[in-house]
Design an enzyme around this catalytic site. Structure first.
Site, PDB file in Angstrom:
ATOM      1  N   LYS A  79       1.422 -13.172   4.828  1.00  0.00           N
ATOM      2  CA  LYS A  79       2.140 -12.976   3.936  1.00  0.00           C
ATOM      3  C   LYS A  79       3.110 -14.187   3.475  1.00  0.00           C
ATOM      4  O   LYS A  79       3.872 -14.181   2.332  1.00  0.00           O
ATOM      5  CB  LYS A  79       3.381 -12.121   4.938  1.00  0.00           C
ATOM      6  CG  LYS A  79       3.081 -10.689   4.977  1.00  0.00           C
ATOM      7  CD  LYS A  79       4.081  -9.645   5.648  1.00  0.00           C
ATOM      8  CE  LYS A  79       3.449  -8.463   5.593  1.00  0.00           C
ATOM      9  NZ  LYS A  79       3.779  -7.392   6.518  1.00  0.00           N
TER      10      LYS A  79
ATOM     11  N   LYS B 127      -5.779  -2.103   5.161  1.00  0.00           N
ATOM     12  CA  LYS B 127      -5.241  -1.278   5.776  1.00  0.00           C
ATOM     13  C   LYS B 127      -4.150  -0.282   4.955  1.00  0.00           C
ATOM     14  O   LYS B 127      -3.455  -0.909   4.123  1.00  0.00           O
ATOM     15  CB  LYS B 127      -4.244  -2.102   6.749  1.00  0.00           C
ATOM     16  CG  LYS B 127      -3.755  -1.111   8.053  1.00  0.00           C
ATOM     17  CD  LYS B 127      -2.742  -1.862   8.976  1.00  0.00           C
ATOM     18  CE  LYS B 127      -1.552  -2.043   8.133  1.00  0.00           C
ATOM     19  NZ  LYS B 127      -0.428  -2.461   9.577  1.00  0.00           N
TER      20      LYS B 127
ATOM     21  N   LYS C 198       2.977   1.491   4.531  1.00  0.00           N
ATOM     22  CA  LYS C 198       3.969   2.071   3.837  1.00  0.00           C
ATOM     23  C   LYS C 198       4.197   1.189   2.660  1.00  0.00           C
ATOM     24  O   LYS C 198       4.869   1.794   1.940  1.00  0.00           O
ATOM     25  CB  LYS C 198       5.115   2.283   4.770  1.00  0.00           C
ATOM     26  CG  LYS C 198       5.111   1.802   6.242  1.00  0.00           C
ATOM     27  CD  LYS C 198       6.215   2.214   6.837  1.00  0.00           C
ATOM     28  CE  LYS C 198       6.161   2.074   8.321  1.00  0.00           C
ATOM     29  NZ  LYS C 198       6.070   0.655   8.537  1.00  0.00           N
TER      30      LYS C 198
HETATM   31  N1  AQP Z   1      -2.952   2.164   8.791  1.00  0.00           N
HETATM   32  C1  AQP Z   1      -2.962   2.291   9.911  1.00  0.00           C
HETATM   33  N2  AQP Z   1      -3.610   2.532  10.866  1.00  0.00           N
HETATM   34  C2  AQP Z   1      -3.453   2.748  12.120  1.00  0.00           C
HETATM   35  N3  AQP Z   1      -2.528   2.577  12.785  1.00  0.00           N
HETATM   36  C3  AQP Z   1      -1.293   1.668  12.081  1.00  0.00           C
HETATM   37  N4  AQP Z   1      -0.194   1.473  12.181  1.00  0.00           N
HETATM   38  C4  AQP Z   1       0.478   1.396  10.825  1.00  0.00           C
HETATM   39  N5  AQP Z   1      -0.333   1.257   9.937  1.00  0.00           N
HETATM   40  C5  AQP Z   1      -1.464   1.629  10.312  1.00  0.00           C
HETATM   41  C6  AQP Z   1       0.521   1.508  13.472  1.00  0.00           C
HETATM   42  O1  AQP Z   1       1.672   2.299  13.531  1.00  0.00           O
HETATM   43  C7  AQP Z   1       2.730   1.125  14.294  1.00  0.00           C
HETATM   44  C8  AQP Z   1       3.770   0.854  13.722  1.00  0.00           C
HETATM   45  O2  AQP Z   1       3.632   0.029  12.697  1.00  0.00           O
HETATM   46  P1  AQP Z   1       4.777  -0.643  11.858  1.00  0.00           P
HETATM   47  O3  AQP Z   1       5.389   0.227  10.753  1.00  0.00           O
HETATM   48  O4  AQP Z   1       5.992  -1.013  12.809  1.00  0.00           O
HETATM   49  O5  AQP Z   1       4.459  -1.825  11.185  1.00  0.00           O
HETATM   50  P2  AQP Z   1       3.218  -1.978  10.383  1.00  0.00           P
HETATM   51  O6  AQP Z   1       1.561  -1.954  11.121  1.00  0.00           O
HETATM   52  O7  AQP Z   1       3.254  -3.485   9.478  1.00  0.00           O
HETATM   53  O8  AQP Z   1       3.053  -0.838   9.625  1.00  0.00           O
HETATM   54  P3  AQP Z   1       2.761  -0.875   7.762  1.00  0.00           P
HETATM   55  O9  AQP Z   1       2.740   0.662   7.354  1.00  0.00           O
HETATM   56  O10 AQP Z   1       1.597  -1.684   7.449  1.00  0.00           O
HETATM   57  O11 AQP Z   1       4.059  -1.405   7.124  1.00  0.00           O
HETATM   58  P4  AQP Z   1       4.478  -2.560   6.209  1.00  0.00           P
HETATM   59  O12 AQP Z   1       3.827  -2.017   5.029  1.00  0.00           O
HETATM   60  O13 AQP Z   1       5.932  -2.540   5.879  1.00  0.00           O
HETATM   61  O14 AQP Z   1       4.050  -4.023   6.707  1.00  0.00           O
HETATM   62  C9  AQP Z   1       2.140  -0.009  14.834  1.00  0.00           C
HETATM   63  O15 AQP Z   1       1.353   0.387  16.145  1.00  0.00           O
HETATM   64  C10 AQP Z   1       0.644  -0.093  13.794  1.00  0.00           C
HETATM   65  O16 AQP Z   1      -0.381  -0.948  14.368  1.00  0.00           O
END
Ligand code: AQP
Length: 329
Positions: A111, A193, A196
């Site tokens: 990031k 990945k 969101k």
């Molecule tokens: N694509 C994914 N596949 C499997 N597991 C996922 N997780 C998130 N995306 C996937 C798991 O969801 C939990 C919560 O994640 P988080 O929202 O706290 O953080 P993150 O992993 O950074 O999720 P995002 O959606 O990618 O958020 P942004 O876009 O804001 O950075 C975790 O256990 C994560 O592994």
């Protein structure tokens, strides 16, 4: 009963990745473990948020936890920022961690590579807050997707360092990575990945998406030019991602699904998968609509707050005392 802690940050609407990689597993874990699940709202502030959207998403995640099957009688559900001990413990753990180890966090490296000067300090320090979120509750296990494993390793290192400096105090938890679905990939760019805050909305499926839109997103997911429904993560990342989603949501093995679609091309496979995903999300949305504006949601969050804050408050007071802070030994 062994204890587990995990959370999700309200930086966007929940995706199918969050469901498969996290929430679906929480629902299984609540049967076997003492489960604490929180909405990690402090973590959302690592990037600038629209306040009214943030407040809505916090409640949305709580409602989706329940709509997806978390039972407040079994799992303790709470909002991170409502328990001040999380931020307090984070500071104590900043005093137990090194800049060098935070510099090695791959998510921070990713990031910050474009312009680290305009990145907020919290983007650098949030893994320590995550360590605090975990260690406050002395869990045995922390269920996470594979991208978060490094952060649980950091929490373990910090716990061990604190214990060796101050005497046995924190339990050193183990990460639990799901066997399947630990990383659901973007539908348009299957080497990335599903997130969101991803950049094309055709790449992610949101739990709030209209069911027809969900079907269309699956049908237009990027695959390769041959027509073989075969799992091969390196050579066929798109179809492999869809096979993983199919397998997790249908409880069929990858081999069973491959056999089912032998000599059929991608059309039928995608059509069936679109139905499976839309049907499951449809059921979740029905329950979400029942709970989101009910008073029950506030009661669940109040009960979760009461239970979690007792544990967290006790732990932070003991940590202060261990470090020689304040007047009480
Ligand atoms: N694509 C994914 N596949 C499997 N597991 C996922 N997780 C998130 N995306 C996937 C798991 O969801 C939990 C919560 O994640 P988080 O929202 O706290 O953080 P993150 O992993 O950074 O999720 P995002 O959606 O990618 O958020 P942004 O876009 O804001 O950075 C975790 O256990 C994560 O592994």
């Amino acid at each position: 009963m062994q204890r587990m802690v995990s959370g999700i940050k309200p930086t966007g609407e929940l995706t199918l990745g969050n469901y498969i990689g996290a929430i679906k597993n929480f629902v299984d874990f609540q049967e076997k473990y003492e489960l604490f699940v929180f909405i990690a709202d402090l973590h959302a502030l690592t990037t600038i948020q629209d306040k009214s959207k943030l407040r809505k998403r916090i409640k949305d995640i709580a409602a989706f936890y329940i709509a997806c099957g978390l039972d407040p009688e079994k799992a303790t559900i709470f909002i991170q920022s409502e328990i001040p001990a999380h931020s307090q413990m984070s500071y104590l753990l900043e005093c137990t961690s090194y800049v060098g180890e935070l510099n090695r966090m791959t998510q921070y490296k990713d990031k910050s590579k474009d312009d680290s000067a305009s990145i907020q300090t919290s983007m650098f320090t949030y893994p320590v807050l995550m360590a605090a979120d975990i260690l406050l509750y002395d869990p045995d296990f922390v269920p996470v997707g594979d991208d978060q494993k490094q952060h649980v390793e950091l929490a373990r290192n910090i716990a061990e360092r604190f214990n060796s400096r101050n005497g046995e105090f924190f339990k050193v938890p183990e990460p639990v990575i799901p066997k399947a679905g630990a990383r659901i990939m973007d539908l348009q760019n299957p080497t990335k990945k599903m997130s969101k805050s991803g950049d094309t909305d055709k790449g992610y499926i949101l739990l709030t998406d209209n069911l027809n839109l969900i079907k269309n997103k699956i049908k237009s997911a990027v695959t390769d030019s041959d027509t073989l429904v075969k799992f091969d993560k390196e050579k066929k990342p798109g179809i492999s991602n869809l096979l993983t989603i199919y397998s997790v949501l249908s409880n069929l093995t990858i081999a069973e699904i491959e056999n089912k679609y032998t000599n059929q091309g991608y059309g039928n496979f995608k059509k069936d998968l679109a139905e499976i995903v839309a049907t499951q999300i449809g059921k979740i949305q029905e329950k979400y609509n029942q709970i989101i504006n009910s008073n029950k949601l506030n009661q669940i969050l109040d009960a979760g707050l009461e239970k979690a804050s007792k544990i967290a408050h006790k732990k932070i007071m003991k940590a202060n005392s261990k470090l020689g802070l304040g007047r009480k030994k």
